[in-house]
Design a protein around this motif. Structure first.
Motif, PDB file in Angstrom:
ATOM      1  N   THR A   1       0.567  -1.300   0.512  1.00  0.00           N
ATOM      2  CA  THR A   1       0.050   0.123  -0.011  1.00  0.00           C
ATOM      3  C   THR A   1       0.671   1.189  -0.068  1.00  0.00           C
ATOM      4  N   TRP A   2       0.658   2.346  -0.451  1.00  0.00           N
ATOM      5  CA  TRP A   2       0.974   3.640   0.265  1.00  0.00           C
ATOM      6  C   TRP A   2       1.638   3.823   0.996  1.00  0.00           C
ATOM      7  N   THR A   3       0.553   3.678   2.018  1.00  0.00           N
ATOM      8  CA  THR A   3       1.671   3.634   3.400  1.00  0.00           C
ATOM      9  C   THR A   3       3.207   2.895   3.641  1.00  0.00           C
ATOM     10  N   THR A   4       2.704   1.703   3.160  1.00  0.00           N
ATOM     11  CA  THR A   4       3.996   0.748   3.270  1.00  0.00           C
ATOM     12  C   THR A   4       4.781   1.253   2.448  1.00  0.00           C
ATOM     13  N   LEU A   5       5.116   1.531   1.723  1.00  0.00           N
ATOM     14  CA  LEU A   5       6.212   1.987   0.093  1.00  0.00           C
ATOM     15  C   LEU A   5       6.378   3.272   0.848  1.00  0.00           C
ATOM     16  N   LEU A   6       5.635   3.950   1.120  1.00  0.00           N
ATOM     17  CA  LEU A   6       6.457   6.028   1.877  1.00  0.00           C
ATOM     18  C   LEU A   6       6.984   5.632   3.099  1.00  0.00           C
ATOM     19  N   GLU A   7       6.633   4.958   3.859  1.00  0.00           N
ATOM     20  CA  GLU A   7       7.306   4.555   4.783  1.00  0.00           C
ATOM     21  C   GLU A   7       9.214   4.366   4.831  1.00  0.00           C
ATOM     22  N   GLN A   8       9.319   3.731   4.047  1.00  0.00           N
ATOM     23  CA  GLN A   8      10.193   3.523   3.376  1.00  0.00           C
ATOM     24  C   GLN A   8      11.079   4.330   2.621  1.00  0.00           C
ATOM     25  N   VAL A   9      10.250   5.931   2.357  1.00  0.00           N
ATOM     26  CA  VAL A   9      11.368   7.036   1.786  1.00  0.00           C
ATOM     27  C   VAL A   9      10.794   8.002   2.936  1.00  0.00           C
TER      28      VAL A   9
END
Lengths: 321, 329
Positions: free
Chosen positions: B3-11
């Motif tokens: 999800t966008w949440t999971t992805l953006l947490e890594q950036v």
């Protein structure tokens, strides 16, 4: 919104519009790619390509017509492979992809068995009887496996059966009735898959069956428009095609809107409509030069109407347009 | 699915509220699905044929005068650019696409009549494609002009029997594709990626069907491209053992298969990695073609071929059985 699945194309648009900077977008893109199920992808690829190569090898092996190998050996080998496929399919279970592929392999081996049997005993029967027997013998597995690829293979086999029958026997089929029969077969398979066979509702199956149904019905209908009576075409031919178009419209525009299916519908409808208009315009006595210009404009207009309708449907579905 | 949440947490450093606001705003996407674009293209090509017939029948174009080809070519292409840049209407957009197709065809025929040389025609279309990519901001038009330019260049190389130039073309296509997809791709460049992705296997197909040169240069280039793709696919991940397995498989493919199979597998990776249906469909279609060609062109008897096919199948199924379980689950 942030709980929705992330997509690379959206990520790139975010970067292009300045919501993310270049390095953030690159880092997020790499993380997104790495999170994809690559292992499952490789697993499916190896399973499908490996099975196709193995089955092709078996077909070629028996096509070689080994003289040193006795008939019982040949038939025994095929039966052994067939039994092994069914045994392992039973062990693995038909709910798993491997089980479904094993049953599909067994279905292909039935055809190999019949071909080798005909080669050994030279029964003198027409080729269509082999395809017909093959189609009938695999019915229980097609029903049991609930595997769309096997059903599509089986429908293709029915097509080959009818086409070889028409080319070897013919009676009572002519060009028109052959096309109509194949078109209705595809349309019936599509209707069944959309109503009572939920496991068949895959976009690629829908695309193949809809394309096949419309092409089979459109070819004689186009002949009827251009030259009524050609190859046995009648008003009924045209009506069958129009009924298929109406049914597809009701299914994919009204009941469950589907953009790829509607695109196939649009292409077919545009070609049909333009054939009718073109026949009217070019067989008249108008100014021939201007007719070319006018028809060009009509082509643009008809395709514009189709694209506008598709874009509206896309907006309705929230798909990219 | 990430999800966008999971992805953006890594950036680090991402303003998630801004991303959320952007995602919540309904907007038209930059590109229509490929099948919708295909219908538009079919309509434009049919209409173009009738408009061309009209111009000839009206004798506005004199077959013996190359000047009339140039004049009408420039007028129609220019008019198409003007209409495409100013109008948002679907009808005018379709008309502009048709006019551009007719205009470019007339220009190319005009060049062909003057130069009497395929190379001049091909290079003119390459120049036109480059200029129109900026002047005519439409995804389908960009894809089609780049595709036509590629087709003419390949035709020119085949006519000249320059197999080695085709190898250079494959190298240019592979490097451009890698360069374009290495980082975040600008949406305006997507048609160029599609054009190169379609042109690459088509070039390799031409090389395999009409072999005028050695196949080892494209084999080496595409092997390198495939290795790069494996790195690209797993760049953000931590499973080094998985990458090592992929590199091993690529080296084996590069040694034992053909440039065509390498290309199709590369496009499969690119399609899956970019979650792109067009690239995946293209890859599957070309993979089937190249596998058939590979076994068809083997200079062995049917019996040996059947053994090789069965062994290849067993090898693939064996490789599948040895895939680490963590990778499949």
């Amino acid at each position: 919104m942030l709980d929705q699945p992330a997509r690379l194309s959206t990520l790139e648009t975010l970067a292009a519009e300045g919501v993310l900077d270049e390095s953030q977008a690159a880092r997020a893109g790499a993380a997104l790619r790495a999170s994809l199920p690559w292992g499952k992808w490789a697993d499916r690829l190896l399973l499908l390509v490996g099975t196709l190569l193995l089955l092709s090898g078996i077909v070629f092996f028996f096509a070689y017509n080994w003289e040193a190998m006795g008939r019982f050996m040949k038939l025994g080998l095929i039966e052994g492979a067939l039994a092994a496929c069914l045994f392992f399919a039973w062990r693995v279970g038909l709910e798993r992809l491997v089980g479904k592929i094993l049953v599909t392999s067994a279905s292909v081996l039935v055809g190999v068995f019949l071909a080798v049997f005909g080669q050994i005993y030279q029964t003198g029967a027409d080729a269509w009887t082999m395809f017909a027997a093959w189609s009938v013998l695999v019915v229980p597995w097609v029903a049991a496996a609930r595997f769309p690829a096997l059903v599509v293979l089986w429908i293709a086999l029915l097509h080959v059966t009818l086409i070889t029958y028409v080319s070897q026997v013919g009676d009572p089929f002519d060009f028109n009735s052959t096309c109509l029969t194949l078109g209705m077969l595809n349309a019936a398979a599509l209707a069944l898959s959309e109503t009572v066979l939920p496991w068949m509702r895959e976009r690629w199956v829908r695309g193949i069956l809809l394309c096949a149904a419309l092409v089979c019905l459109q070819i004689p209908a186009t002949w009827f428009i251009i030259e009524p009576g050609h190859d046995g075409t009648t008003v009924g031919t045209l009506l069958a095609y129009l009924a298929a178009l109406a049914g597809a419209w009701a299914a994919y525009r009204i009941r469950t809107p589907d953009l790829p299916a509607l695109s196939i519908w649009s292409l077919s409808a545009c070609v049909g409509l333009l054939t009718a208009i073109g026949k009217g315009m070019f067989s008249g006595r108008g100014d021939e030069v201007l007719t070319f210009f006018a028809f060009g404009m009509i082509v643009v207009g008809v395709f514009t109407a189709a694209v506008t309708m598709l874009r509206r449907t896309a907006r309705l579905l929230g798909e990219s347009a | 699915m990430t999800t966008w949440t999971t992805l953006l947490e890594q950036v680090p450093g991402v303003d998630t509220s801004r991303v959320e606001a952007w995602l919540s705003t309904p907007r038209e996407h930059a590109h229509a699905p490929w099948y919708l674009q295909a219908i538009t293209a079919v309509g434009a090509w049919i209409a173009a044929a009738f408009f061309m017939s009209f111009l000839f029948r009206l004798e506005l174009i004199d077959w013996n005068s190359s000047a009339s080809f140039f004049v009408w070519g420039v007028i129609l292409t220019g008019a198409a650019i003007g209409v495409a840049r100013r109008s948002g209407s679907v009808f005018l957009g379709q008309l502009a696409l048709t006019a551009s197709g007719v205009g470019q065809t007339l220009l190319l025929v005009g060049v062909g009549k003057v130069a009497d040389n395929w190379g001049a025609v091909a290079l003119t279309e390459v120049g036109l494609a480059a200029a129109l990519y900026f002047a005519y901001p439409d995804a389908l038009h960009r894809f089609l002009t780049c595709g036509v330019a590629w087709g003419l260049v390949v035709g020119w190389f085949v006519e000249q029997k320059h197999g080695e130039w085709l190898s250079v073309l494959v190298g240019v296509q592979a490097v451009t594709l890698a360069g374009l997809t290495a980082r975040s791709l600008r949406p305006a460049l997507l048609p160029l990626v599609y054009a190169f992705a379609a042109a690459l296997p088509a070039t390799v197909l031409v090389m395999q069907l009409w072999p005028e040169g050695s196949l080892w240069p494209p084999q080496a280039i595409l092997g390198g491209w495939l290795l790069w793709l494996c790195r690209w696919a797993g760049a953000g991940g931590e499973r080094r053992d998985w990458q090592a397995l992929a590199y091993g498989a690529v080296v084996a493919l590069a040694v034992f298969s053909t440039p065509g199979i390498l290309t199709a597998v590369g496009l499969l990776i690119l399609g899956f990695g970019r979650q792109d249906a067009f690239l995946t469909t293209l890859a599957v279609a070309f993979l089937a073609v190249f596998i058939v060609l590979f076994y068809y062109h083997m200079e062995v008897d049917l019996a040996t071929k059947s053994w090789i096919l069965m062994a290849s199948g067993i090898l693939m199924l064996g490789a599948r059985a040895m895939l680490p379980r963590w990778s499949v689950s």
